[in-house]
Design an enzyme around this catalytic site. Structure first.
Site, PDB file in Angstrom:
ATOM      1  N   ASN A  70       0.834  -1.217   0.000  1.00 29.21           N
ATOM      2  CA  ASN A  70       0.000   0.000   0.000  1.00 29.21           C
ATOM      3  C   ASN A  70       0.866   1.264   0.000  1.00 29.21           C
ATOM      4  O   ASN A  70       0.349   2.357   0.174  1.00 29.21           O
ATOM      5  CB  ASN A  70      -0.961   0.014   1.205  1.00 29.21           C
ATOM      6  CG  ASN A  70      -0.229   0.113   2.541  1.00 29.21           C
ATOM      7  OD1 ASN A  70       0.996  -0.043   2.592  1.00 29.21           O
ATOM      8  ND2 ASN A  70      -0.959   0.361   3.604  1.00 29.21           N
ATOM      9  N   LEU A  71       2.173   1.088  -0.142  1.00 29.53           N
ATOM     10  CA  LEU A  71       3.137   2.205  -0.202  1.00 29.53           C
ATOM     11  C   LEU A  71       3.113   3.053   1.072  1.00 29.53           C
ATOM     12  O   LEU A  71       3.492   4.229   1.062  1.00 29.53           O
ATOM     13  CB  LEU A  71       2.917   3.071  -1.452  1.00 29.53           C
ATOM     14  CG  LEU A  71       2.859   2.312  -2.788  1.00 29.53           C
ATOM     15  CD1 LEU A  71       2.678   3.286  -3.954  1.00 29.53           C
ATOM     16  CD2 LEU A  71       4.116   1.471  -3.006  1.00 29.53           C
ATOM     17  N   THR A  88      10.893 -11.361  14.088  1.00 22.86           N
ATOM     18  CA  THR A  88      12.094 -10.695  14.602  1.00 22.86           C
ATOM     19  C   THR A  88      12.670 -11.445  15.799  1.00 22.86           C
ATOM     20  O   THR A  88      11.926 -12.060  16.579  1.00 22.86           O
ATOM     21  CB  THR A  88      11.766  -9.240  15.031  1.00 22.86           C
ATOM     22  OG1 THR A  88      12.804  -8.746  15.859  1.00 22.86           O
ATOM     23  CG2 THR A  88      10.468  -9.154  15.809  1.00 22.86           C
ATOM     24  N   SER A 140       9.002  -3.592  22.766  1.00 20.59           N
ATOM     25  CA  SER A 140       8.332  -2.400  22.224  1.00 20.59           C
ATOM     26  C   SER A 140       6.975  -2.850  21.699  1.00 20.59           C
ATOM     27  O   SER A 140       6.716  -4.049  21.552  1.00 20.59           O
ATOM     28  CB  SER A 140       9.146  -1.793  21.072  1.00 20.59           C
ATOM     29  OG  SER A 140       9.046  -2.629  19.923  1.00 20.59           O
ATOM     30  N   TYR A 200       5.987  -2.533  18.658  1.00 18.54           N
ATOM     31  CA  TYR A 200       6.263  -3.251  17.408  1.00 18.54           C
ATOM     32  C   TYR A 200       6.582  -4.716  17.690  1.00 18.54           C
ATOM     33  O   TYR A 200       6.009  -5.629  17.070  1.00 18.54           O
ATOM     34  CB  TYR A 200       7.430  -2.576  16.652  1.00 18.54           C
ATOM     35  CG  TYR A 200       8.178  -3.514  15.749  1.00 18.54           C
ATOM     36  CD1 TYR A 200       7.607  -3.993  14.577  1.00 18.54           C
ATOM     37  CD2 TYR A 200       9.466  -3.963  16.082  1.00 18.54           C
ATOM     38  CE1 TYR A 200       8.285  -4.885  13.758  1.00 18.54           C
ATOM     39  CE2 TYR A 200      10.151  -4.844  15.272  1.00 18.54           C
ATOM     40  CZ  TYR A 200       9.557  -5.307  14.107  1.00 18.54           C
ATOM     41  OH  TYR A 200      10.229  -6.193  13.314  1.00 18.54           O
ATOM     42  N   HIS A 201       7.509  -4.946  18.642  1.00 21.37           N
ATOM     43  CA  HIS A 201       7.878  -6.339  18.943  1.00 21.37           C
ATOM     44  C   HIS A 201       6.682  -7.106  19.504  1.00 21.37           C
ATOM     45  O   HIS A 201       6.520  -8.294  19.252  1.00 21.37           O
ATOM     46  CB  HIS A 201       9.053  -6.371  19.922  1.00 21.37           C
ATOM     47  CG  HIS A 201      10.333  -5.886  19.320  1.00 21.37           C
ATOM     48  ND1 HIS A 201      10.864  -4.648  19.574  1.00 21.37           N
ATOM     49  CD2 HIS A 201      11.180  -6.466  18.426  1.00 21.37           C
ATOM     50  CE1 HIS A 201      11.977  -4.487  18.885  1.00 21.37           C
ATOM     51  NE2 HIS A 201      12.201  -5.573  18.181  1.00 21.37           N
ATOM     52  N   LYS A 237       4.677  -8.642  16.849  1.00 22.25           N
ATOM     53  CA  LYS A 237       5.299  -9.845  16.271  1.00 22.25           C
ATOM     54  C   LYS A 237       5.063 -11.071  17.166  1.00 22.25           C
ATOM     55  O   LYS A 237       4.988 -12.199  16.673  1.00 22.25           O
ATOM     56  CB  LYS A 237       6.804  -9.618  16.087  1.00 22.25           C
ATOM     57  CG  LYS A 237       7.134  -8.555  15.060  1.00 22.25           C
ATOM     58  CD  LYS A 237       6.831  -9.033  13.649  1.00 22.25           C
ATOM     59  CE  LYS A 237       7.321  -8.056  12.618  1.00 22.25           C
ATOM     60  NZ  LYS A 237       7.109  -8.500  11.245  1.00 22.25           N
ATOM     61  N   GLN A 283      14.135 -12.750  12.362  1.00 21.42           N
ATOM     62  CA  GLN A 283      15.284 -12.132  11.724  1.00 21.42           C
ATOM     63  C   GLN A 283      16.019 -11.191  12.678  1.00 21.42           C
ATOM     64  O   GLN A 283      15.403 -10.508  13.504  1.00 21.42           O
ATOM     65  CB  GLN A 283      14.783 -11.354  10.500  1.00 21.42           C
ATOM     66  CG  GLN A 283      15.869 -10.714   9.675  1.00 21.42           C
ATOM     67  CD  GLN A 283      15.366 -10.250   8.318  1.00 21.42           C
ATOM     68  OE1 GLN A 283      15.791 -10.752   7.289  1.00 21.42           O
ATOM     69  NE2 GLN A 283      14.473  -9.295   8.308  1.00 21.42           N
ATOM     70  N   ARG A 317      15.442   4.266  24.898  1.00 22.50           N
ATOM     71  CA  ARG A 317      14.665   3.029  25.039  1.00 22.50           C
ATOM     72  C   ARG A 317      14.648   2.561  26.489  1.00 22.50           C
ATOM     73  O   ARG A 317      15.553   2.874  27.263  1.00 22.50           O
ATOM     74  CB  ARG A 317      15.260   1.904  24.184  1.00 22.50           C
ATOM     75  CG  ARG A 317      15.285   2.247  22.729  1.00 22.50           C
ATOM     76  CD  ARG A 317      15.791   1.069  21.916  1.00 22.50           C
ATOM     77  NE  ARG A 317      15.890   1.444  20.518  1.00 22.50           N
ATOM     78  CZ  ARG A 317      15.634   0.632  19.499  1.00 22.50           C
ATOM     79  NH1 ARG A 317      15.289  -0.606  19.716  1.00 22.50           N
ATOM     80  NH2 ARG A 317      15.739   1.047  18.256  1.00 22.50           N
TER      81      ARG A 317
HETATM   82  N1  LIG Z   1      14.763  -4.215   8.480  1.00 21.52           N
HETATM   83  C1  LIG Z   1      15.146  -4.982   9.489  1.00 21.52           C
HETATM   84  O1  LIG Z   1      16.246  -4.812  10.051  1.00 21.52           O
HETATM   85  C2  LIG Z   1      14.253  -6.097   9.973  1.00 21.52           C
HETATM   86  C3  LIG Z   1      14.724  -6.923  11.011  1.00 21.52           C
HETATM   87  C4  LIG Z   1      13.900  -7.949  11.478  1.00 21.52           C
HETATM   88  C5  LIG Z   1      12.638  -8.151  10.917  1.00 21.52           C
HETATM   89  N2  LIG Z   1      12.198  -7.326   9.907  1.00 21.52           N
HETATM   90  C6  LIG Z   1      10.846  -7.558   9.375  1.00 21.52           C
HETATM   91  O2  LIG Z   1      10.873  -7.652   7.968  1.00 21.52           O
HETATM   92  C7  LIG Z   1       9.677  -7.062   7.436  1.00 21.52           C
HETATM   93  C8  LIG Z   1      10.094  -6.054   6.385  1.00 21.52           C
HETATM   94  O3  LIG Z   1      10.919  -5.058   6.981  1.00 21.52           O
HETATM   95  P1  LIG Z   1      11.491  -3.847   6.132  1.00 21.52           P
HETATM   96  O4  LIG Z   1      12.706  -3.371   6.833  1.00 21.52           O
HETATM   97  O5  LIG Z   1      11.533  -4.250   4.721  1.00 21.52           O
HETATM   98  O6  LIG Z   1      10.322  -2.786   6.373  1.00 21.52           O
HETATM   99  P2  LIG Z   1       9.776  -1.670   5.373  1.00 21.52           P
HETATM  100  O7  LIG Z   1       8.955  -0.735   6.209  1.00 21.52           O
HETATM  101  O8  LIG Z   1      10.878  -1.110   4.546  1.00 21.52           O
HETATM  102  O9  LIG Z   1       8.820  -2.510   4.409  1.00 21.52           O
HETATM  103  C9  LIG Z   1       7.509  -2.912   4.762  1.00 21.52           C
HETATM  104  C10 LIG Z   1       6.630  -2.770   3.519  1.00 21.52           C
HETATM  105  O10 LIG Z   1       5.303  -3.188   3.846  1.00 21.52           O
HETATM  106  C11 LIG Z   1       4.378  -2.236   3.351  1.00 21.52           C
HETATM  107  N3  LIG Z   1       3.184  -2.288   4.212  1.00 21.52           N
HETATM  108  C12 LIG Z   1       3.094  -2.010   5.537  1.00 21.52           C
HETATM  109  N4  LIG Z   1       1.834  -2.160   5.956  1.00 21.52           N
HETATM  110  C13 LIG Z   1       1.104  -2.561   4.874  1.00 21.52           C
HETATM  111  C14 LIG Z   1      -0.263  -2.869   4.670  1.00 21.52           C
HETATM  112  N5  LIG Z   1      -1.165  -2.757   5.658  1.00 21.52           N
HETATM  113  N6  LIG Z   1      -0.661  -3.259   3.433  1.00 21.52           N
HETATM  114  C15 LIG Z   1       0.229  -3.344   2.404  1.00 21.52           C
HETATM  115  N7  LIG Z   1       1.538  -3.048   2.536  1.00 21.52           N
HETATM  116  C16 LIG Z   1       1.966  -2.657   3.760  1.00 21.52           C
HETATM  117  C17 LIG Z   1       5.113  -0.903   3.400  1.00 21.52           C
HETATM  118  O11 LIG Z   1       4.585   0.070   2.501  1.00 21.52           O
HETATM  119  C18 LIG Z   1       6.536  -1.318   3.031  1.00 21.52           C
HETATM  120  O12 LIG Z   1       6.762  -1.253   1.649  1.00 21.52           O
HETATM  121  C19 LIG Z   1       8.925  -6.428   8.579  1.00 21.52           C
HETATM  122  O13 LIG Z   1       7.818  -7.219   8.936  1.00 21.52           O
HETATM  123  C20 LIG Z   1       9.930  -6.390   9.688  1.00 21.52           C
HETATM  124  O14 LIG Z   1       9.329  -6.523  10.929  1.00 21.52           O
HETATM  125  C21 LIG Z   1      12.976  -6.308   9.412  1.00 21.52           C
END
Ligand SMILES: NC(=O)c1ccc[n+]([C@@H]2O[C@H](COP(=O)([O-])OP(=O)(O)OC[C@H]3O[C@@H](n4cnc5c(N)ncnc54)[C@H](O)[C@@H]3O)[C@@H](O)[C@H]2O)c1
Length: 387
Positions: free
Chosen positions: A32-33, A145, A187, A189-190, A193, A216, A330
């Site tokens: 959904n950007l 996570t 948090s 967020y956590h 998850k 991850q 934090r």
């Molecule tokens: N980046 C990290 O270091 C990291 C570490 C551990 C886990 N993660 C997990 O990996 C996943 C991706 O992380 P990221 O860093 O790419 O995050 P990000 O925010 O860059 O990407 C998430 C994407 O999901 C889309 N999105 C969010 N809500 C939405 C919805 N309701 N409908 C449609 N699209 C939606 C956003 O527009 C975005 O493009 C996450 O779930 C995050 O918890 C990331």
């Protein structure tokens, strides 16, 4: 395979989509950007210039000859559209990245706390519900996570991959059970998850949905062999106080000579993985699905563990930039030990990119090239866990 990548415009989702398309899979991005919209609201930008979705897809078609489709869907709020999308594409695999993923953002205000819970919990439940309603037998691969385990309370014992063997004293003697590792989120967020984990366990038990949950570590790095092919394919690089992850922030700070922002003593120990390994792990997870009726498969998607002050020292030695110890916004343990069991991905053939190999390349190729666009006022972390 036909693969839906939910959240395929994001930091992990975009390089994963390209990697899987490059490997010959038929990829459809659903997003959904909202991540781009959050940047607008926070008045921050990725260090790297991320192209609009249509430009990204047209460029990929030009350099690879392959087509990635895009569906604009809010998976948390537009259930009927999500259901129709799943019925239309009948995927073999759904990869679920589509959640609000910043811990600091989730702690910023009552609005961001409620948004994060509403978005993430609904998103996961909607996907699971739509799989049941559509009857499409897709393997769901979710990005979770390491933070679901919490930090420090298992002492020096390695954190197992998702499940824990426990002994229970009963009048008939001790019985042994395997349970989900207790959740200990740090948090909002956590916390979402950890709720995801319960939903996966329930839908796997009740509806035989096949789920893999990847716990991850913190992802660092920017480029993969596909995102590097054209500047219009470049991955995002967040450095701001809410979305920037610790190592990428240090690298950017070092490049502009900004003292490295270590919160507290820097005694926090965390797990890390390079973006190139993250996309490979996801491919390995796709190739090794659980069977129908099995409990969710859980992997610890982690390659290295570092203490934050040691990371800062490494970057400081590499670049000559000083370290600045700041108050920690934090609410977390000042110091913690961390050992993580990650044997499952290693056994499947993962060859990790280590920090010592990847760090210099990252500083030179990505950060120095774009450092002219940095807005220094966005570097400090201003979200407080407790007011
Ligand atoms: N980046 C990290 O270091 C990291 C570490 C551990 C886990 N993660 C997990 O990996 C996943 C991706 O992380 P990221 O860093 O790419 O995050 P990000 O925010 O860059 O990407 C998430 C994407 O999901 C889309 N999105 C969010 N809500 C939405 C919805 N309701 N409908 C449609 N699209 C939606 C956003 O527009 C975005 O493009 C996450 O779930 C995050 O918890 C990331």
């Amino acid at each position: 395979m036909k693969i839906l990548v939910l959240g395929g415009d994001g930091f992990c989702g975009w390089p994963t989509s390209l990697h899987l398309s490059s490997a010959g899979h038929d990829v459809v991005i659903v997003d959904n950007l909202s991540r781009r919209q959050i940047d607008v609201l926070l008045e921050v930008e990725s260090l790297t210039p991320i192209a609009p979705m249509s430009t990204r897809l047209a460029t990929w078609k030009k350099v690879s000859g392959k087509t990635i489709k895009f569906e604009l869907v809010d998976i948390a709020q537009q259930y009927q559209l999500l259901l129709a999308t799943i019925k239309k594409h009948k995927p073999d695999v759904i990869i679920h990245f589509a959640e609000q993923r910043s811990a600091p953002y989730s702690m910023k205000s009552s609005y961001t706390k409620r948004y994060t819970v509403d978005n993430n919990v609904n998103a996961t439940n909607n996907v699971l519900c739509a799989l049941v309603e559509s009857g499409v037998d897709a393997h769901l691969v979710h990005l979770g996570t390491m933070g679901v385990y919490g930090y420090g309370w298992t002492g020096s014992a390695p954190i197992p991959e998702g499940y824990l063997e426990v002994g229970i004293n009963t009048p008939e003697g001790e019985i042994s059970r395997e349970i989900l590792h207790p959740a200990n989120p740090g948090s909002i967020y956590h916390m979402t998850k950890t709720l995801d984990q319960l939903m996966f366990a329930f839908y796997a038990k009740n509806d035989s949905i096949r789920v893999t949950d990847l716990h991850q570590g913190i992802v660092w790095g920017t480029q993969t062999p596909q995102t590097i092919l054209d500047e219009k394919l470049i991955n995002r690089f967040d450095y701001d106080g809410d979305y920037g992850t610790v190592l990428n922030r240090f690298l950017m700070q070092a490049a502009i000579g900004y003292p490295l922002t270590v919160h507290g003593t820097g005694g926090q120990t965390r797990a890390f993985i390079h973006i190139r390994d993250s996309v490979r792990c996801i491919e390995l997870a796709i190739k090794n699905p659980p069977k129908k009726g099995e409990k969710p498969t859980i992997f610890n998607q982690v390659t290295e563990v570092f203490r934050v002050r040691d990371l800062a020292k490494l970057v400081s030695e590499l670049t000559g930039v000083k370290i600045n110890n700041l108050p920690n916004p934090r609410n977390e343990a000042v110091e913690n030990e961390l050992k993580v069991d990650n044997h499952k991905f290693l056994a499947l053939g993962l060859k990790p990119t280590t920090l010592s190999q990847g760090l210099l390349e990252e500083v030179q190729d990505v950060v120095r090239k774009y450092m002219g666009t940095v807005d220094e006022s966005k570097i400090p972390a201003t979200s407080l866990w407790r007011k």
